[in-house]
Design a protein around this motif. Structure first.
Motif, PDB file in Angstrom:
ATOM      1  N   GLY A 124      35.330  29.274  52.757  1.00 54.46           N
ATOM      2  CA  GLY A 124      35.588  29.829  51.433  1.00 54.46           C
ATOM      3  C   GLY A 124      36.088  28.791  50.446  1.00 54.46           C
ATOM      4  N   ARG A 125      37.041  27.975  50.897  1.00 48.08           N
ATOM      5  CA  ARG A 125      37.596  26.959  49.996  1.00 48.08           C
ATOM      6  C   ARG A 125      36.549  25.900  49.639  1.00 48.08           C
ATOM      7  N   LEU A 126      35.767  25.478  50.627  1.00 45.92           N
ATOM      8  CA  LEU A 126      34.729  24.486  50.363  1.00 45.92           C
ATOM      9  C   LEU A 126      33.654  25.050  49.441  1.00 45.92           C
ATOM     10  N   PHE A 127      33.319  26.301  49.653  1.00 40.63           N
ATOM     11  CA  PHE A 127      32.322  26.982  48.827  1.00 40.63           C
ATOM     12  C   PHE A 127      32.707  26.887  47.352  1.00 40.63           C
ATOM     13  N   VAL A 128      33.942  27.244  47.025  1.00 42.83           N
ATOM     14  CA  VAL A 128      34.387  27.229  45.632  1.00 42.83           C
ATOM     15  C   VAL A 128      34.445  25.810  45.079  1.00 42.83           C
ATOM     16  N   GLN A 129      34.977  24.881  45.857  1.00 40.11           N
ATOM     17  CA  GLN A 129      35.091  23.502  45.393  1.00 40.11           C
ATOM     18  C   GLN A 129      33.727  22.902  45.069  1.00 40.11           C
ATOM     19  N   PHE A 130      32.799  23.016  45.992  1.00 39.69           N
ATOM     20  CA  PHE A 130      31.492  22.404  45.795  1.00 39.69           C
ATOM     21  C   PHE A 130      30.677  23.104  44.719  1.00 39.69           C
ATOM     22  N   PHE A 131      30.700  24.423  44.713  1.00 36.11           N
ATOM     23  CA  PHE A 131      29.855  25.149  43.769  1.00 36.11           C
ATOM     24  C   PHE A 131      30.356  24.982  42.341  1.00 36.11           C
ATOM     25  N   SER A 132      31.657  24.955  42.162  1.00 37.61           N
ATOM     26  CA  SER A 132      32.191  24.763  40.808  1.00 37.61           C
ATOM     27  C   SER A 132      31.889  23.348  40.314  1.00 37.61           C
ATOM     28  N   ARG A 133      31.949  22.363  41.197  1.00 32.06           N
ATOM     29  CA  ARG A 133      31.641  20.986  40.791  1.00 32.06           C
ATOM     30  C   ARG A 133      30.145  20.808  40.543  1.00 32.06           C
ATOM     31  N   ALA A 134      29.321  21.525  41.300  1.00 34.03           N
ATOM     32  CA  ALA A 134      27.872  21.415  41.120  1.00 34.03           C
ATOM     33  C   ALA A 134      27.437  21.872  39.731  1.00 34.03           C
ATOM     34  N   ALA A 135      28.250  22.717  39.088  1.00 32.11           N
ATOM     35  CA  ALA A 135      27.909  23.212  37.755  1.00 32.11           C
ATOM     36  C   ALA A 135      27.909  22.090  36.725  1.00 32.11           C
ATOM     37  N   VAL A 136      28.639  21.000  36.994  1.00 32.57           N
ATOM     38  CA  VAL A 136      28.740  19.911  36.022  1.00 32.57           C
ATOM     39  C   VAL A 136      28.267  18.568  36.589  1.00 32.57           C
ATOM     40  N   ASP A 137      27.913  18.534  37.866  1.00 30.62           N
ATOM     41  CA  ASP A 137      27.489  17.292  38.510  1.00 30.62           C
ATOM     42  C   ASP A 137      26.025  17.410  38.920  1.00 30.62           C
ATOM     43  N   PRO A 138      25.123  16.699  38.253  1.00 30.19           N
ATOM     44  CA  PRO A 138      23.688  16.812  38.546  1.00 30.19           C
ATOM     45  C   PRO A 138      23.339  16.493  39.999  1.00 30.19           C
ATOM     46  N   LYS A 139      24.017  15.508  40.610  1.00 34.64           N
ATOM     47  CA  LYS A 139      23.711  15.149  41.988  1.00 34.64           C
ATOM     48  C   LYS A 139      24.023  16.299  42.937  1.00 34.64           C
ATOM     49  N   LEU A 140      25.173  16.918  42.746  1.00 36.69           N
ATOM     50  CA  LEU A 140      25.533  18.046  43.604  1.00 36.69           C
ATOM     51  C   LEU A 140      24.646  19.248  43.311  1.00 36.69           C
ATOM     52  N   ARG A 141      24.264  19.402  42.054  1.00 37.08           N
ATOM     53  CA  ARG A 141      23.380  20.522  41.697  1.00 37.08           C
ATOM     54  C   ARG A 141      22.023  20.356  42.373  1.00 37.08           C
ATOM     55  N   ASP A 142      21.531  19.131  42.463  1.00 40.90           N
ATOM     56  CA  ASP A 142      20.267  18.882  43.144  1.00 40.90           C
ATOM     57  C   ASP A 142      20.371  19.203  44.632  1.00 40.90           C
ATOM     58  N   VAL A 143      21.513  18.861  45.234  1.00 36.00           N
ATOM     59  CA  VAL A 143      21.740  19.196  46.645  1.00 36.00           C
ATOM     60  C   VAL A 143      21.712  20.702  46.834  1.00 36.00           C
ATOM     61  N   LEU A 144      22.405  21.405  45.945  1.00 36.21           N
ATOM     62  CA  LEU A 144      22.482  22.861  46.019  1.00 36.21           C
ATOM     63  C   LEU A 144      21.111  23.498  45.844  1.00 36.21           C
ATOM     64  N   SER A 145      20.384  23.046  44.834  1.00 38.82           N
ATOM     65  CA  SER A 145      19.062  23.605  44.552  1.00 38.82           C
ATOM     66  C   SER A 145      18.111  23.393  45.725  1.00 38.82           C
ATOM     67  N   GLY A 146      18.069  22.168  46.244  1.00 38.00           N
ATOM     68  CA  GLY A 146      17.176  21.874  47.350  1.00 38.00           C
ATOM     69  C   GLY A 146      17.487  22.693  48.583  1.00 38.00           C
ATOM     70  N   SER A 147      18.768  22.854  48.855  1.00 41.52           N
ATOM     71  CA  SER A 147      19.183  23.629  50.022  1.00 41.52           C
ATOM     72  C   SER A 147      18.831  25.103  49.867  1.00 41.52           C
ATOM     73  N   TYR A 148      19.076  25.645  48.685  1.00 39.16           N
ATOM     74  CA  TYR A 148      18.803  27.067  48.474  1.00 39.16           C
ATOM     75  C   TYR A 148      17.309  27.377  48.471  1.00 39.16           C
ATOM     76  N   VAL A 149      16.509  26.478  47.953  1.00 43.96           N
ATOM     77  CA  VAL A 149      15.056  26.693  47.979  1.00 43.96           C
ATOM     78  C   VAL A 149      14.584  26.776  49.430  1.00 43.96           C
ATOM     79  N   LYS A 150      15.105  25.883  50.262  1.00 44.21           N
ATOM     80  CA  LYS A 150      14.739  25.890  51.679  1.00 44.21           C
ATOM     81  C   LYS A 150      15.238  27.163  52.361  1.00 44.21           C
ATOM     82  N   ASP A 151      16.494  27.548  52.082  1.00 43.74           N
ATOM     83  CA  ASP A 151      17.059  28.748  52.702  1.00 43.74           C
ATOM     84  C   ASP A 151      16.309  30.010  52.272  1.00 43.74           C
TER      85      ASP A 151
END
Length: 218
Positions: A124-151
């Motif tokens: 839960g804590r990691l979820f919030v930390q990473f997802f909130s940072r991904a909103a403003v960090d393009p590199k993390l957003r790309d990680v999130l997008s790629g992972s979710y497309v696969k999932d």
């Protein structure tokens, strides 16, 4: 410098330590010194593998997101029904409250996928930390997008299989998968915010009920 042959283990230790530190201190509070202390190594070992905090954060996020797919794929077998496959997926995407309480984080496959774990509260804590940072960090957003497309593709295949075998009614498998993933994300945020359903129960049952709506009566 690490000893020859210790690279994979050291990398795993550093990534696991990074996730533990982010869970405890947040991304802003995580430092290379804290990671080194958590991993039981020198700061030089950390920077030998990851040149700076941003690179380490990105690698830790990749490992965090890959964890779920690895656990789900390892437990799904060809003889399962679509319903059983969805149960496996939900068991990892929304684990029961308190699961693995007190255990340490391990997202490495070095000791086998069965040994991989992220305790419920850390998730839960990691979820919030990473997802909130991904909103403003393009590199993390790309990680999130790629992972979710696969999932999404993987979950959609389960719905397609269920529809094909007559176990489910899911003519639009992608939309069914999209809805389930969106529900999991929302329920995860509610968990971290301690917003429980009116019943006071673990909110994972809401995701289970969503999946059951696609099941045909036996």
């Amino acid at each position: 410098m690490p000893k020859v042959g210790m690279g994979p283990r050291r990398r795993a230790d550093v990534v696991n330590a990074t996730l533990a530190c982010i869970s405890k201190y947040g991304i802003d509070g995580m430092t290379l010194d804290k990671v080194a202390e958590q991993a039981g190594c020198s700061k030089g070992v950390v920077t030998y593998y990851y040149k700076n905090k941003d690179e380490l954060t990105t690698e830790a996020f990749k490992s965090f997101m890959a964890y779920y797919g690895a656990k789900i794929e390892a437990e799904i077998s060809g003889g399962m029904t679509a319903g059983a496959m969805l149960e496996v997926a939900l068991a990892h995407m929304l684990p029961p409250a308190g699961q693995d309480a007190g255990a340490s984080i391990d997202v490495s496959q070095l000791d086998g996928i069965v040994e991989m774990r992220i305790p419920y509260e850390d998730q839960g804590r990691l979820f919030v930390q990473f997802f909130s940072r991904a909103a403003v960090d393009p590199k993390l957003r790309d990680v999130l997008s790629g992972s979710y497309v696969k999932d999404l593709a993987g979950i959609a295949r389960i719905f397609e299989f269920g529809d094909r075998t007559g176990e489910m009614s899911a003519s639009d498998a992608h939309s069914a998968a999209y809805g389930l993933m969106a529900m999991v994300v929302g329920l995860s945020f509610f968990r971290v915010a301690n917003v429980a359903p009116a019943s006071g129960a673990d909110n994972r049952y809401i995701g289970e009920e969503y999946a059951r709506r696609f099941m045909k009566p036996k």
